[in-house]
Design a protein around this motif. Structure first.
Motif, PDB file in Angstrom:
ATOM      1  N   HIS A   5       1.664   2.340   7.004  1.00 39.12           N
ATOM      2  CA  HIS A   5       1.221   2.115   5.630  1.00 39.12           C
ATOM      3  C   HIS A   5       2.247   1.291   4.856  1.00 39.12           C
ATOM      4  O   HIS A   5       1.892   0.339   4.163  1.00 39.12           O
ATOM      5  CB  HIS A   5       0.975   3.458   4.937  1.00 39.12           C
ATOM      6  CG  HIS A   5       0.530   3.313   3.520  1.00 39.12           C
ATOM      7  ND1 HIS A   5      -0.709   2.801   3.192  1.00 39.12           N
ATOM      8  CD2 HIS A   5       1.157   3.589   2.361  1.00 39.12           C
ATOM      9  CE1 HIS A   5      -0.825   2.782   1.883  1.00 39.12           C
ATOM     10  NE2 HIS A   5       0.292   3.244   1.350  1.00 39.12           N
ATOM     11  N   ASN A  66     -14.152  -3.862   0.917  1.00 35.45           N
ATOM     12  CA  ASN A  66     -14.612  -2.530   0.543  1.00 35.45           C
ATOM     13  C   ASN A  66     -16.003  -2.499  -0.095  1.00 35.45           C
ATOM     14  O   ASN A  66     -16.497  -1.434  -0.417  1.00 35.45           O
ATOM     15  CB  ASN A  66     -13.602  -1.824  -0.378  1.00 35.45           C
ATOM     16  CG  ASN A  66     -12.233  -1.753   0.238  1.00 35.45           C
ATOM     17  OD1 ASN A  66     -12.089  -1.482   1.426  1.00 35.45           O
ATOM     18  ND2 ASN A  66     -11.214  -2.015  -0.555  1.00 35.45           N
ATOM     19  N   LYS A 120      -5.405  -1.549  11.841  1.00 33.23           N
ATOM     20  CA  LYS A 120      -5.523  -0.702  10.644  1.00 33.23           C
ATOM     21  C   LYS A 120      -6.817  -1.013   9.902  1.00 33.23           C
ATOM     22  O   LYS A 120      -7.543  -0.103   9.496  1.00 33.23           O
ATOM     23  CB  LYS A 120      -4.323  -0.914   9.731  1.00 33.23           C
ATOM     24  CG  LYS A 120      -4.365  -0.095   8.465  1.00 33.23           C
ATOM     25  CD  LYS A 120      -3.130  -0.362   7.614  1.00 33.23           C
ATOM     26  CE  LYS A 120      -3.187   0.392   6.324  1.00 33.23           C
ATOM     27  NZ  LYS A 120      -3.646  -0.384   5.204  1.00 33.23           N
ATOM     28  N   GLU A 121      -7.102  -2.291   9.716  1.00 33.92           N
ATOM     29  CA  GLU A 121      -8.315  -2.665   8.999  1.00 33.92           C
ATOM     30  C   GLU A 121      -9.571  -2.240   9.749  1.00 33.92           C
ATOM     31  O   GLU A 121     -10.541  -1.798   9.141  1.00 33.92           O
ATOM     32  CB  GLU A 121      -8.339  -4.172   8.743  1.00 33.92           C
ATOM     33  CG  GLU A 121      -7.351  -4.597   7.682  1.00 33.92           C
ATOM     34  CD  GLU A 121      -7.332  -6.102   7.445  1.00 33.92           C
ATOM     35  OE1 GLU A 121      -8.061  -6.845   8.146  1.00 33.92           O
ATOM     36  OE2 GLU A 121      -6.584  -6.522   6.544  1.00 33.92           O
ATOM     37  N   GLY A 124     -10.221   1.330   9.087  1.00 35.03           N
ATOM     38  CA  GLY A 124     -10.794   1.494   7.758  1.00 35.03           C
ATOM     39  C   GLY A 124     -12.259   1.102   7.699  1.00 35.03           C
ATOM     40  O   GLY A 124     -13.073   1.756   7.027  1.00 35.03           O
TER      41      GLY A 124
END
Length: 188
Positions: A5, A66, A120-121, A124
């Motif tokens: 992070h 998002n 990581k993306e 998500g």
């Protein structure tokens, strides 16, 4: 230990500092030879650098982070066209500069910056879009585009507003500025 992070938040600054330090070293401390942009190698490298910026720019008009899963345009060919565009641009600059130290550090920096970011993306996206993500993941390559799929897509909805919101004009400006600096450096 550096957690993912924290690294995700500082990755761009780390990359910028490392890249510009490398640039300073290769051009001012241990000067290297750069291909003039008017010669074949320089022209090929500049073309790749501009192509990378254009790939990024086209991609930025489809993504609204998002809000929805981008799967049109270049996102129909690769799940990561922005990062692929960065890779093409980096390849172009390395063709112009053609220095093993510059190439080694810049590609290593690319790998340690983008591989964790992509993973990581994707995690998500799997959480944010649990129904769409598995289908998109199976049908679309992670990094290298499936160019043969281009004909299968008809009308696409690129958005100038998304392009501006994603600030991709900065990338084009940076590529042009760097190419001008390299042209100046090669001519001195």
């Amino acid at each position: 230990m550096l957690n993912a992070h924290f690294f995700g938040r500082i990755r761009v600054k780390v990359a910028q500092i490392t890249f510009f330090s490398l640039f300073a070293y290769c051009f001012f401390i241990e000067p290297i030879t750069v291909a003039p942009l008017s010669e074949c190698r320089g022209l090929v490298g500049a073309t790749l650098a501009i192509a990378g910026a254009l790939i990024r720019s086209l991609s930025a008009g489809y993504i609204s982070k998002n809000d929805f899963l981008a799967s049109e345009g270049l996102y129909a060919l690769t799940r990561n066209p922005l990062y692929f565009g960065s890779f093409v641009g980096l390849l172009g600059f390395n063709v112009v500069i053609w220095d093993p130290l510059f190439a080694g550090v810049s590609f290593a920096l690319f790998a340690i910056t983008y591989i964790p970011t992509i993973l990581k993306e994707e995690g998500g996206l799997a959480i944010a879009f649990p129904e769409q993500w598995p289908v998109f993941k199976r049908s679309t390559p992670r990094f290298f585009p499936a160019f043969w799929r281009l004909r299968a897509y008809g009308q696409i909805s690129w958005s100038y507003e998304l392009w501006v919101r994603n600030k991709e004009y900065k990338g084009i400006g940076t590529v042009i500025l760097l190419l001008l600096v390299l042209a100046w450096y090669a001519a001195r």
